[in-house]
Design an enzyme around this catalytic site. Structure first.
Site, PDB file in Angstrom:
ATOM      1  N   ASN A  10      39.404  39.593  40.774  1.00 50.59           N
ATOM      2  CA  ASN A  10      40.479  39.529  39.785  1.00 50.59           C
ATOM      3  C   ASN A  10      39.799  39.406  38.419  1.00 50.59           C
ATOM      4  OD1 ASN A  10      42.603  38.895  38.143  1.00 50.59           O
ATOM      5  ND2 ASN A  10      43.274  37.091  39.307  1.00 50.59           N
ATOM      6  N   ARG A  89      42.696  43.062  42.126  1.00 52.55           N
ATOM      7  CA  ARG A  89      43.995  42.865  41.508  1.00 52.55           C
ATOM      8  C   ARG A  89      44.052  43.780  40.291  1.00 52.55           C
ATOM      9  NH1 ARG A  89      45.854  38.465  37.290  1.00 52.55           N
ATOM     10  NH2 ARG A  89      48.058  38.997  37.258  1.00 52.55           N
ATOM     11  N   HIS A 178      53.561  39.605  38.641  1.00 48.22           N
ATOM     12  CA  HIS A 178      53.509  38.615  39.742  1.00 48.22           C
ATOM     13  C   HIS A 178      54.000  39.197  41.075  1.00 48.22           C
ATOM     14  CE1 HIS A 178      53.953  35.219  36.530  1.00 48.22           C
ATOM     15  NE2 HIS A 178      52.682  35.361  36.857  1.00 48.22           N
ATOM     16  N   ARG A 239      53.903  31.086  26.142  1.00 45.94           N
ATOM     17  CA  ARG A 239      54.775  32.213  25.781  1.00 45.94           C
ATOM     18  C   ARG A 239      56.217  31.742  25.648  1.00 45.94           C
ATOM     19  NH1 ARG A 239      52.661  35.409  30.571  1.00 45.94           N
ATOM     20  NH2 ARG A 239      50.581  36.028  29.926  1.00 45.94           N
ATOM     21  N   GLU A 384      47.930  34.803  46.513  1.00 43.39           N
ATOM     22  CA  GLU A 384      47.801  36.216  46.149  1.00 43.39           C
ATOM     23  C   GLU A 384      46.531  36.826  46.730  1.00 43.39           C
ATOM     24  OE1 GLU A 384      48.809  34.547  42.267  1.00 43.39           O
ATOM     25  OE2 GLU A 384      49.497  36.553  41.724  1.00 43.39           O
TER      26      GLU A 384
END
Ligand code: ADP
Length: 398
Positions: A10, A89, A178, A239, A384
């Site tokens: 990743n 990923r 996601h 965010r 994941e």
């Protein structure tokens, strides 16, 4: 069954996270994190059998240097020859990829084509792919896209109410992120509850530093809160999530800020950090809220309220609500946030089981609503890496 291991990578622009997994047991045999890539003091930290150690990447402080150091570490433990394939990923596959895929030169070109949709992430993912092809010569590489699970979004869910031409010309639409986590948690939640996932109307909240929520019905994603970029939707660590798009012109006129400054502010200085004026870290916010800090208390409330509102809208997308699943660092650990959200959703018949909510933390799954609730809320730790390993093994024929 095979005794081959899967390496999962990743990559960020200055970091590389890696894990070597046994695809059958899910065991992680080795993990690593390279940081400060492209700077002269880049390093990689390995974790093997619970022990950590650090290696400087001074000679080759980039993604290839990090993967080369990883190869050396694997050799030390006799694991190099057991790696059968590498799973990557990849953040955006845009409209091109609805599933994971074995990486060919055509797929590399496809990932390049999607760079405008993930300008920070896709180039870094490509660096990882090239490094793996370079160092692990001849092994299959598989791309697993964050956006793939959202391919099933109906047109009315992914379309912005903007001139259609912008979609046709630039692909301006909602894509979501996601997706790999949602796919894993949807499977796991159904398994945990002993139900058929195709019969469940699920709303899944992935709450980490980045946070989003998705509606899954008939085993397919129906809607999600992140859009063209990960900025849309829920309140996150730094965010803002949803705001009136007029903040751009308002701040230009009143604060003299330009597009880059406002974008930066919305991505990096907002969310829990912006409201609390303390931290983006939910643990810190909870601790300070507990001591009475007004900003921290407000941050928690705005986070939970927005999330509860979104559960309502995702229940519309799912056509009802059988299961509400919490995952990600906050979803898996914060009984405080979960309790607030269930409080807002009480009118829907979701009643918190406070003891079960407290117990479902630190990696424990659990149902956190009472037996007489009209829908079940569950905590399901995401994985994941394992999902990427499964796809990689399957597509590589391992
Ligand atoms: P990322 O999106 O970077 O993968 P994670 O899924 O690891 O992030 O989630 C990080 C968030 O989880 C942080 O806000 C952190 O404070 C929060 N978190 C982790 N443990 C706890 C805890 N025990 N209580 C509350 N929040 C927690």
């Amino acid at each position: 069954m095979s005794n081959k291991l899967i390496l999962v990578l990743n990559c960020g622009s200055s970091s590389l996270k890696g894990a070597v997994l046994d695809n059958d047991s899910g065991d992680v045999l080795l993990s690593c994190l390279a940081e400060k890539l492209s700077l002269s003091d880049a390093y990689i930290t390995f974790k093997v059998n619970g022990e950590k150690h650090k290696v400087e990447l001074a000679d080759n402080p980039n993604h290839t240097g990090a993967v080369a150091a990883l190869m050396e570490e694997l050799k030390k433990h006799g694991l190099d020859s057991r790696i059968g394939a590498i799973g990557h990923r990849v953040v955006s596959g845009g409209e091109l990829y609805s599933d994971s895929i074995v990486i060919t030169e055509e797929v590399v070109a496809g990932i390049e084509k999607c760079i405008p949709l993930a300008p920070l992430h896709n180039p870094a993912n490509l660096l990882g792919i090239r490094a793996a092809q370079d160092i692990f010569k001849g092994l299959p590489n598989v791309a697993v896209f964050d956006t793939a699970f959202h391919h099933s979004l109906p047109q009315h869910a992914y379309t912005y109410a903007l001139p259609r031409e912008l979609y046709r010309k630039y692909g301006l639409r909602r894509y979501g992120f996601h997706g790999t986590s949602y796919r894993y948690v949807a499977d796991e939640a159904a398994r945990f509850l002993g139900k058929d996932k195709n019969q469940l109307r699920m709303v899944i909240a992935h709450l980490g530093n980045g946070a989003s929520i998705a509606a899954v019905a008939n085993g397919k994603c129906q809607d999600t809160s992140m859009g063209l970029t990960p900025l849309e939707g829920l309140v996150m660590g730094t965010r803002s999530g949803d705001v009136d798009p007029s903040v751009f012109s308002f701040l230009a006129e009143n604060a003299g800020m330009d597009i880059k400054q406002v974008t930066d502010m919305l991505n990096k200085k907002s969310g829990l950090l912006g409201i609390s004026e303390l931290s983006s870290d939910c643990r810190v916010i909870e601790e300070e809220a507990g001591k009475g800090h007004e900003g921290a208390k407000l941050a928690l409330e705005v986070f939970a309220y927005r999330l509860a509102k979104y559960v309502g809208s995702m229940a519309v997308a799912a056509g009802g609500l059988d299961v509400l699943a919490f995952t990600g660092g906050i979803g898996e650990n914060s009984n405080v946030i979960r309790s607030k959200v269930l409080g807002y959703l009480n009118f829907l018949g979701l009643k918190e089981d406070a003891k079960a909510n407290e117990d479902a933390r630190f990696g424990n799954s659990g149902v956190i609503t009472t037996a007489d609730s009209s829908a079940q809320a569950v905590v399901i730790p995401t994985n994941e890496e394992l999902m990427i390993a499964h796809d990689t093994a399957k597509l590589s024929g391992l």
